[in-house]
Write an enzyme that holds these catalytic residues in place. Structure first.
Site, PDB file in Angstrom:
ATOM      1  N   LEU A 129       0.801  -1.228   0.000  1.00 38.71           N
ATOM      2  CA  LEU A 129       0.000   0.000   0.000  1.00 38.71           C
ATOM      3  C   LEU A 129       0.833   1.278   0.000  1.00 38.71           C
ATOM      4  CD1 LEU A 129      -2.947  -0.936   2.415  1.00 38.71           C
ATOM      5  CD2 LEU A 129      -2.915  -0.931  -0.088  1.00 38.71           C
ATOM      6  N   ASN A 170       7.153  -3.289   2.393  1.00 39.41           N
ATOM      7  CA  ASN A 170       7.979  -2.511   1.458  1.00 39.41           C
ATOM      8  C   ASN A 170       7.582  -1.047   1.391  1.00 39.41           C
ATOM      9  OD1 ASN A 170       5.521  -3.397   0.287  1.00 39.41           O
ATOM     10  ND2 ASN A 170       6.292  -3.083  -1.781  1.00 39.41           N
ATOM     11  N   ASP A 203      -1.357 -10.203  -5.087  1.00 32.96           N
ATOM     12  CA  ASP A 203      -0.038  -9.562  -5.104  1.00 32.96           C
ATOM     13  C   ASP A 203      -0.180  -8.095  -5.520  1.00 32.96           C
ATOM     14  OD1 ASP A 203       2.645  -9.610  -4.546  1.00 32.96           O
ATOM     15  OD2 ASP A 203       3.259 -10.221  -6.546  1.00 32.96           O
ATOM     16  N   GLY A 240       5.065  -4.819 -11.112  1.00 30.99           N
ATOM     17  CA  GLY A 240       3.906  -4.842 -10.222  1.00 30.99           C
ATOM     18  C   GLY A 240       2.625  -4.438 -10.905  1.00 30.99           C
TER      19      GLY A 240
END
Length: 419
Positions: free
Chosen positions: A65, A96, A306, A325
């Site tokens: 997020l 992360n 993911d 991503g």
């Protein structure tokens, strides 16, 4: 708060009401009455949705997020709203951020930011300080603060001895180690799956070996140390077989696969669209079918979105330079129903709770109301209008999907997609 869900078909093998169409009376967050044609003399709010189905609340084991530090990509507040409207009652938050979630205070910070949200947030603590792979982080302190697992997001542990020690250490408090499978030296400068497509496009490839070699090493370590290991987002056929064999030997290993690796192959890369740049990369159809077989036979325990929001400045650029991503919460349910039966989809979106020590609630009278609301029928085309995240880096744009997630009821709150 009191509401009645009208004509809801329950999908919950653990419930005596499984596959039945019933009315559900919820009072103050509790399933107080389940039956047909429940009376409503007090004019309680009623929810009637087309072909309404309900299941135990869905859980996503890998969500990024951004906050703290990357709020331009996504905030915790908005991210949890996205998850709720996408049908998820709980998520595991990856560490992360900036700073990395590697200590007790950071765990407490992200939990405080989620206070009052309908979707519950369960933090994953970094395995190493700063996720730099050098020194083990304060795992026990983070566990006490609420961390449900420990891993460095998208970073494999080069130091086998450090991973060995971590697996031994966490056994004292029944901890779970997440070991991302990718040998960085073999990956090198690769950006896509190594194969026919990468050769034709002139893009540097990441061989299956980069994942499989790391999984083989990590499974050897797990066999030596004991404990619990979760291998996230596996992507190759041989990886699935190695995990299958390890489970047959009695190792406490679990695995997940990402929605995009189950749905797409590297053929999607023909137009050099960086929306399809993910880690691990999209593989061949042989690998994709092996992943599906792993889902169906239980080798792969969890399906994850993911979900990883990336701002446009770091995503819409040359393929080699773009960050990996894709956002996936909003598209997950509709995409999965195009490739898997409903019962399997629900199972793989709920079974992860037990693995990550997240409370489960069967649909029964007197139980906590923790429900995902959805319609498994109908066809749609996923578009930008369906993306609720701040970042719009979805690999699923333009995809023909099936069904629709309406929202959730959890924490005493009803959250629907249109609300």
């Amino acid at each position: 708060m009191k509401i009645i869900l009208r004509n809801a078909k329950i999908i919950d093998p653990q419930s005596t009401f499984d596959t039945q169409i019933v009315d559900i009376l919820i009072e103050d967050g509790i399933l107080s009455k389940i039956g047909t044609s429940l009376p409503n003399p007090d004019n309680i709010k009623e929810v009637q949705l087309d072909n309404l189905h309900v299941s135990q609340g869905w859980f996503d084991s890998s969500v990024s997020l951004g906050e703290p530090g990357f709020e331009d990509r996504e905030t915790i507040g908005n991210g949890l709203k996205v998850a709720a409207k996408s049908g998820f009652t709980a998520i595991a938050l990856q560490p992360n951020s900036c700073p990395v979630i590697d200590n007790q205070s950071q765990i407490m910070f992200v939990k405080s930011k989620a206070y009052g949200s309908a979707t519950e947030l369960y933090p994953i603590g970094a395995l190493t300080k700063g996720s730099e792979g050098k020194d083990m982080a304060e795992l026990f302190d983070m566990k006490n603060a609420g961390a449900v697992a420990f891993g460095d997001y998208k970073k494999s542990q080069d130091n086998a001895n450090l991973l060995k020690i971590a697996l031994q250490y966490v056994q004292d408090f029944d901890g779970l180690v997440i070991a991302f499978p990718q040998d960085e030296k073999i990956k090198g400068n690769g950006v896509v799956n190594e194969g026919v497509v990468s050769t034709r496009l002139g893009l540097k490839g990441i061989p299956n070996l980069a994942e499989e070699l790391q999984i083989a090493r990590n499974l050897f370590l797990l066999e030596y140390t004991g404990g619990k290991m979760h291998i996230p987002t596996v992507s190759t056929a041989k990886s699935v077989q190695m995990i299958r064999d390890a489970k047959a030997k009695g190792l406490q290993v679990t695995a997940s696969a990402a929605v995009h690796n189950l749905v797409f192959t590297d053929e999607k890369l023909e137009e050099f669209d960086s929306r399809y740049k993910v880690s691990p990369p999209l593989r061949t159809d042989i690998d994709r079918k092996a992943l599906l077989e792993g889902v169906l036979d239980g080798t792969i325990d969890i399906i994850t979105t993911d979900h990883n929001p990336i701002d446009i400045e770091h995503k819409k650029m040359e393929f080699d330079l773009a960050k990996s991503g894709t956002v996936g919460l909003e598209s997950a349910f509709g995409a999965l129903l195009t490739i898997l039966p409903l019962e399997v989809v629900i199972d793989k979106l709920t079974s992860g709770k037990e693995l990550f020590s997240v409370p489960t609630h069967t649909i029964a009278e007197g139980a906590v109301a923790n429900l995902s609301l959805f319609n498994p029928e109908g066809k749609n085309t996923f578009s930008t209008a369906n993306i609720l995240s701040k970042s719009k880096n979805s690999a699923f744009l333009g995809m023909k999907t099936k069904g629709k997630a309406y929202g959730i009821y959890n924490q005493g709150q009803l959250i629907l997609g249109e609300s």
